[in-house]
Design a protein around this motif. Structure first.
Motif, mmCIF file in Angstrom:
data_model
loop_
_atom_site.group_PDB
_atom_site.id
_atom_site.type_symbol
_atom_site.label_atom_id
_atom_site.label_comp_id
_atom_site.label_asym_id
_atom_site.label_seq_id
_atom_site.Cartn_x
_atom_site.Cartn_y
_atom_site.Cartn_z
ATOM 1 N N THR A 243 0.841 -1.212 0.000
ATOM 2 C CA THR A 243 0.000 0.000 0.000
ATOM 3 C C THR A 243 0.859 1.237 0.000
ATOM 4 N N SER A 244 0.172 2.313 -0.249
ATOM 5 C CA SER A 244 0.816 3.612 -0.196
ATOM 6 C C SER A 244 1.267 3.881 1.234
ATOM 7 N N GLY A 245 2.538 3.874 1.443
ATOM 8 C CA GLY A 245 3.074 4.365 2.710
ATOM 9 C C GLY A 245 3.816 5.619 2.310
ATOM 10 N N LEU A 365 -17.769 4.795 -8.434
ATOM 11 C CA LEU A 365 -16.524 5.558 -8.327
ATOM 12 C C LEU A 365 -15.906 5.344 -6.948
ATOM 13 N N ALA A 366 -14.580 5.277 -6.884
ATOM 14 C CA ALA A 366 -13.886 5.162 -5.593
ATOM 15 C C ALA A 366 -12.465 5.676 -5.732
ATOM 16 N N GLY A 367 -11.811 5.817 -4.592
ATOM 17 C CA GLY A 367 -10.405 6.225 -4.587
ATOM 18 C C GLY A 367 -10.195 7.573 -3.937
ATOM 19 N N GLU A 368 -11.187 8.425 -4.037
ATOM 20 C CA GLU A 368 -11.151 9.763 -3.443
ATOM 21 C C GLU A 368 -12.596 10.265 -3.447
ATOM 22 N N PRO A 369 -12.881 11.346 -2.736
ATOM 23 C CA PRO A 369 -14.268 11.786 -2.706
ATOM 24 C C PRO A 369 -14.756 12.214 -4.095
ATOM 25 N N THR A 370 -16.007 11.909 -4.384
ATOM 26 C CA THR A 370 -16.616 12.408 -5.617
ATOM 27 C C THR A 370 -17.274 13.738 -5.263
ATOM 28 N N ILE A 387 -22.501 5.840 -8.352
ATOM 29 C CA ILE A 387 -22.420 5.415 -6.949
ATOM 30 C C ILE A 387 -21.003 5.624 -6.427
ATOM 31 N N ASP A 388 -20.896 6.537 -5.466
ATOM 32 C CA ASP A 388 -19.606 6.788 -4.824
ATOM 33 C C ASP A 388 -19.458 5.753 -3.719
ATOM 34 N N HIS A 389 -18.369 5.037 -3.691
ATOM 35 C CA HIS A 389 -18.141 4.131 -2.569
ATOM 36 C C HIS A 389 -16.696 4.203 -2.119
ATOM 37 N N TYR A 390 -16.506 3.882 -0.857
ATOM 38 C CA TYR A 390 -15.245 4.147 -0.174
ATOM 39 C C TYR A 390 -14.630 2.853 0.317
ATOM 40 N N TRP A 391 -13.336 2.664 0.035
ATOM 41 C CA TRP A 391 -12.623 1.530 0.618
ATOM 42 C C TRP A 391 -11.125 1.709 0.533
ATOM 43 N N GLN A 392 -10.404 0.700 0.983
ATOM 44 C CA GLN A 392 -8.949 0.791 1.091
ATOM 45 C C GLN A 392 -8.301 -0.509 0.619
ATOM 46 N N THR A 393 -7.018 -0.432 0.342
ATOM 47 C CA THR A 393 -6.277 -1.639 -0.030
ATOM 48 C C THR A 393 -6.495 -2.714 1.043
ATOM 49 N N GLU A 394 -6.462 -2.284 2.288
ATOM 50 C CA GLU A 394 -6.565 -3.220 3.406
ATOM 51 C C GLU A 394 -7.878 -4.003 3.399
ATOM 52 N N SER A 395 -8.960 -3.346 2.974
ATOM 53 C CA SER A 395 -10.281 -3.973 3.128
ATOM 54 C C SER A 395 -10.593 -4.982 2.020
ATOM 55 N N GLY A 480 -7.588 5.736 9.237
ATOM 56 C CA GLY A 480 -6.685 6.834 8.877
ATOM 57 C C GLY A 480 -7.426 7.993 8.237
ATOM 58 N N ASP A 481 -8.756 7.926 8.197
ATOM 59 C CA ASP A 481 -9.525 8.987 7.556
ATOM 60 C C ASP A 481 -10.321 9.800 8.581
ATOM 61 N N TYR A 482 -10.642 11.008 8.167
ATOM 62 C CA TYR A 482 -11.388 11.955 8.975
ATOM 63 C C TYR A 482 -12.784 12.033 8.355
ATOM 64 N N TRP A 492 -19.625 11.028 5.432
ATOM 65 C CA TRP A 492 -18.950 11.970 4.545
ATOM 66 C C TRP A 492 -17.475 11.903 4.895
ATOM 67 N N VAL A 493 -16.656 11.499 3.942
ATOM 68 C CA VAL A 493 -15.222 11.369 4.223
ATOM 69 C C VAL A 493 -14.575 12.723 3.918
ATOM 70 N N LEU A 494 -13.879 13.274 4.926
ATOM 71 C CA LEU A 494 -13.391 14.651 4.798
ATOM 72 C C LEU A 494 -11.916 14.744 4.433
ATOM 73 N N GLY A 495 -11.235 13.627 4.358
ATOM 74 C CA GLY A 495 -9.815 13.658 3.996
ATOM 75 C C GLY A 495 -9.035 12.759 4.929
ATOM 76 N N ARG A 496 -7.729 12.685 4.708
ATOM 77 C CA ARG A 496 -6.889 11.850 5.577
ATOM 78 C C ARG A 496 -6.736 12.539 6.935
ATOM 79 N N ALA A 497 -6.753 11.740 7.986
ATOM 80 C CA ALA A 497 -6.668 12.312 9.337
ATOM 81 C C ALA A 497 -5.353 13.057 9.542
ATOM 82 N N GLY A 589 -4.245 8.384 -8.984
ATOM 83 C CA GLY A 589 -5.108 9.561 -9.020
ATOM 84 C C GLY A 589 -5.186 10.361 -7.733
ATOM 85 N N LYS A 590 -4.410 9.998 -6.734
ATOM 86 C CA LYS A 590 -4.494 10.731 -5.469
ATOM 87 C C LYS A 590 -3.539 11.929 -5.491
ATOM 88 N N ILE A 591 -4.045 13.063 -5.067
ATOM 89 C CA ILE A 591 -3.212 14.264 -5.053
ATOM 90 C C ILE A 591 -2.212 14.163 -3.910
HETATM 91 P P1 AMP Z 1 -5.851 3.006 -1.188
HETATM 92 O O1 AMP Z 1 -5.625 2.041 -0.099
HETATM 93 O O2 AMP Z 1 -4.597 3.462 -1.842
HETATM 94 O O3 AMP Z 1 -6.880 2.530 -2.144
HETATM 95 O O4 AMP Z 1 -6.443 4.340 -0.538
HETATM 96 C C1 AMP Z 1 -7.517 4.323 0.349
HETATM 97 C C2 AMP Z 1 -7.865 5.739 0.737
HETATM 98 O O5 AMP Z 1 -8.430 6.447 -0.380
HETATM 99 C C3 AMP Z 1 -8.925 5.831 1.799
HETATM 100 O O6 AMP Z 1 -8.403 5.629 3.088
HETATM 101 C C4 AMP Z 1 -9.455 7.238 1.570
HETATM 102 O O7 AMP Z 1 -8.600 8.211 2.119
HETATM 103 C C5 AMP Z 1 -9.428 7.362 0.059
HETATM 104 N N1 AMP Z 1 -10.722 6.995 -0.532
HETATM 105 C C6 AMP Z 1 -11.020 5.867 -1.210
HETATM 106 N N2 AMP Z 1 -12.279 5.904 -1.670
HETATM 107 C C7 AMP Z 1 -12.823 7.074 -1.263
HETATM 108 C C8 AMP Z 1 -14.117 7.691 -1.405
HETATM 109 N N3 AMP Z 1 -15.087 7.123 -2.101
HETATM 110 N N4 AMP Z 1 -14.302 8.885 -0.799
HETATM 111 C C9 AMP Z 1 -13.303 9.484 -0.102
HETATM 112 N N5 AMP Z 1 -12.081 8.967 0.047
HETATM 113 C C10 AMP Z 1 -11.823 7.769 -0.530
#
Ligand code: AMP
Length: 634
Positions: A243-245, A365-370, A387-395, A480-482, A492-497, A589-591
């Motif tokens: 993962t992104s460290g 869509l996923a990866g960052e907030p839409t 459909i915006d959905h949120y997840w991580q490499t870990e999950s 790790g998210d706020y 509502w995901v507001l960014g990285r903590a 695609g992450k800034i």
């Molecule tokens: P990665 O493990 O590289 O896929 O990154 C996961 C991180 O991307 C999450 O912890 C969030 O910070 C961000 N992320 C992924 N999907 C979303 C989403 N739908 N809305 C907001 N942040 C997201």
């Protein structure tokens, strides 16, 4: 089966054994598990005692069953102007042949195999082969630098490395074998063999005698017609994905076999609402990311539907590259990233309108907030459910999502909706105390996590505990998210903590300010960071990319600051609005806010090649140089 999201979700939390047990029964087990779930905090085992094989479930079950002639893998490569369709049987045969090769090279259960390959069918054949014979694959994104690859080689200690002569990006040859050679020079651990699939894109490859082997020759000499799948414990690892460290050693997410398989198969119905014979799935991600592992490769194949593998970008050779594929194959479900939407938004709509996209049912869509403007653009131009959905490499699969396969909840643009099945996500303060609706805090998940989540950090249980379970008390998984949960229970995901901007006792998620800035019509893209300030401690700087043809006047900057003042509050008002041509981003695609902050503060950015988040060093360097010129910081 379930009448509502609430009912299904409640069942998944209160009776996980029944909920996931039913899902597991839909797949093949050589031996049934003793239990559905066993916990030993902070570790958890799904389906312990169960014996299965991921490749058997993804291929043999269909190829030898009722889907022998069904399309499994559709490959489209605008980069090389090629396309190919594999049926389930065809793919099964290829994987068996290649399994013979790996077995003959001495790869056995538990060995690690690094796959450093572009988006070609052979990469997927390699992944499926590894899980068939019980080897643990580690796919390294083929845009990573030699340093990143070397770091992964040192951590995973692979027996074998699989690669290609070259990839292609926007028509330009990217010499992969050269990077492999350099990485192997840099790494302290050595691999047994490098197996090279030769696409004849690079005619200058340097073969190392005794180490490098040719894929096609090996297939001819050592390929086998049938290789028995290795009988795996449910809790045996299937793969490592780094993962992104931001610094230090790469962090290898270790995935299990049975839990992952059950989670992926179940989500294809719960979340993506897919059915065999009806759906064609297209995830535009890359096999180097978790989305690629889960939703280009394993999940669609586990369900027995066709999956599209796309080698290219959405804009090459024209900005209708995706739309053409969707039209050609009648794709029904698309999974992409908001950043790609923002790129496509810059091009005339004729590219989209000239294609028949009526087959699409959902666009995930996923990866960052839409952000809301991107959501609205997508909804209006595509006329499909976004459909915006949120997840991580870990999950391994979504954590916050709408679940149209169970019940489609009303959409709130900008929110990834509610917890996925088995996830009990809450928002807490620094002490781990749950916060009431409407209050900002840290997004955490209650133990145990649903199937498919990481087993541990490869080779480092201590790091697993520290990173995920020891940040908050009370058996809470640290995302790790706020975030914030509203009074309707939507998140509502507001960014990285660790990127939260603290000003005068207030904590602001980067997204809160960015949403306000991007609501200005002149703004194409923005990111906001907190930088050190002698007087105030921290101030906000807004970096913006303007829409084509718009001039960066002082008036415009004032308007942008005023919008933030009005929408978020005076404390959030940026001290400066910096107009830049490009923002530095990872390939996923992450800034990279850290870099923006460093450039602005005129700090030495250090060795960029150590950035561990999928970055193309050249692209980031040119974005930084452009920014330095824009900001006059050369
Ligand atoms: P990665 O493990 O590289 O896929 O990154 C996961 C991180 O991307 C999450 O912890 C969030 O910070 C961000 N992320 C992924 N999907 C979303 C989403 N739908 N809305 C907001 N942040 C997201």
């Amino acid at each position: 089966m379930y009448n509502s999201y609430e009912e299904a979700h409640k069942r998944s939390l209160e009776q996980p054994e029944i909920f996931w047990g039913k899902e597991a029964e839909k797949l093949h087990w050589y031996q049934k598990y003793d239990k559905v779930l066993e916990t030993d905090y902070p570790f958890f085992k799904w389906f312990p005692g169960g014996k299965t094989n991921l490749c058997y479930n993804a291929l043999d079950r269909h190829a030898l069953g009722d889907k022998r002639g069904t399309a499994a893998l559709i490959w489209e490569s605008p980069e090389t102007n090629q396309s190919r369709v594999y049926t389930y049987y065809h793919l099964y045969k290829e994987v068996n042949r290649f399994s013979g090769v790996l077995k003959n090279l001495g790869v056995i259960k538990g060995d690690r195999v690094i796959i450093y390959m572009p988006m070609i069918p052979e990469a997927i054949i390699a992944m499926l082969t590894c899980v068939r014979i019980g080897a643990i694959h580690s796919v390294v994104f083929a845009g990573f630098s030699r340093e990143s690859l070397a770091g992964r080689i040192d951590d995973a200690e692979p027996k074998l490395l699989l690669t290609c002569d070259a990839g292609s990006r926007m028509g330009k040859v990217v010499k992969l074998k050269e990077i492999v050679d350099d990485a192997l020079d840099l790494s302290t651990k050595k691999v047994g063999n490098v197996v090279l699939f030769n696409r004849n894109l690079d005619t200058t490859i340097n073969w190392v005698d005794g180490r490098d082997l040719d894929w096609a020759t090996l297939l001819e000499e050592k390929g086998m017609n049938y290789v028995e799948p290795e009988i795996m414990d449910s809790t045996d690892p299937s793969y490592i994905l780094y993962t992104s460290g931001t610094t230090g050693k790469p962090k290898g997410v270790l995935r299990d076999t049975g839990g992952y398989m059950v989670a992926l198969h179940a989500t294809m119905k719960q979340i993506y609402d897919c059915e065999p014979e009806r759906d064609v799935y297209f995830s535009t991600s890359d096999i180097g990311w978790v989305v690629g592992h889960s939703y280009i490769v394993y999940a669609p194949l586990l369900l027995g539907i066709p999956t599209v593998l796309f080698e290219g970008t959405p804009v090459y050779p024209n900005p209708d590259a995706w739309w053409r594929v969707i039209e050609k194959y009648g794709v029904t479900v698309v999974f992409s990233a908001p950043t790609a939407f923002r790129i496509l938004k810059k091009f005339p709509e004729k590219w989209m309108k000239s294609r028949d996209l009526s087959s699409i049912r959902y666009f995930f869509l996923a990866g960052e907030p839409t952000d809301v403007p991107t959501y609205e653009w997508g909804t209006e131009t595509l006329k499909v459910k976004i459909i915006d959905h949120y997840w991580q490499t870990e999950s391994g699969s979504p954590m916050l999502t709408n679940n149209p396969g169970i019940e489609f909840l009303p959409t709130k643009p900008g929110s990834p909706t509610k917890s996925a099945m088995g996830w009990d996500l809450i928002v807490v303060d620094e002490k781990g105390k749950e916060l009431p609706a409407g209050e900002k805090g840290f997004l955490v998940g209650r133990f145990p996590l649903p199937p498919g989540n990481l087993l541990t950090v490869y080779g480092d249980d201590e790091r697993y505990k520290q990173t995920y379970w020891e940040v908050f008390p009370g058996r809470l998984y640290n995302t790790g998210d706020y975030a914030i949960r509203d009074s309707d229970g939507y998140f509502w995901v507001l960014g990285r903590a660790d990127e939260v901007i603290k000003i005068a006792g207030h904590r602001l998620g980067t997204r809160e300010i960015e949403e306000a800035v991007s609501s200005h019509d002149a703004v194409a893209e923005t990111t906001c960071v907190g930088v050190d300030d002698k007087l105030k401690g921290t101030v906000v700087i807004a970096f913006v990319v303007l829409r084509q043809g718009i001039q960066p006047t002082e008036e415009l900057k004032k308007e942008i600051i005023q919008i933030v003042r009005d929408n978020v509050g005076p404390i959030a008002a940026p001290k400066a609005v910096e107009v830049v041509t490009m923002l530095p981003k990872t390939r996923s695609g992450k800034i990279m806010r850290r870099i923006l902050k460093g450039v602005y503060e005129n700090k030495d950015l250090g060795d960029l090649s150590t950035i561990e988040d999928g970055v193309s060093i050249d692209e980031v360097s040119s974005a930084i140089n452009l920014m330095k010129t824009d900001l006059g910081k050369e």
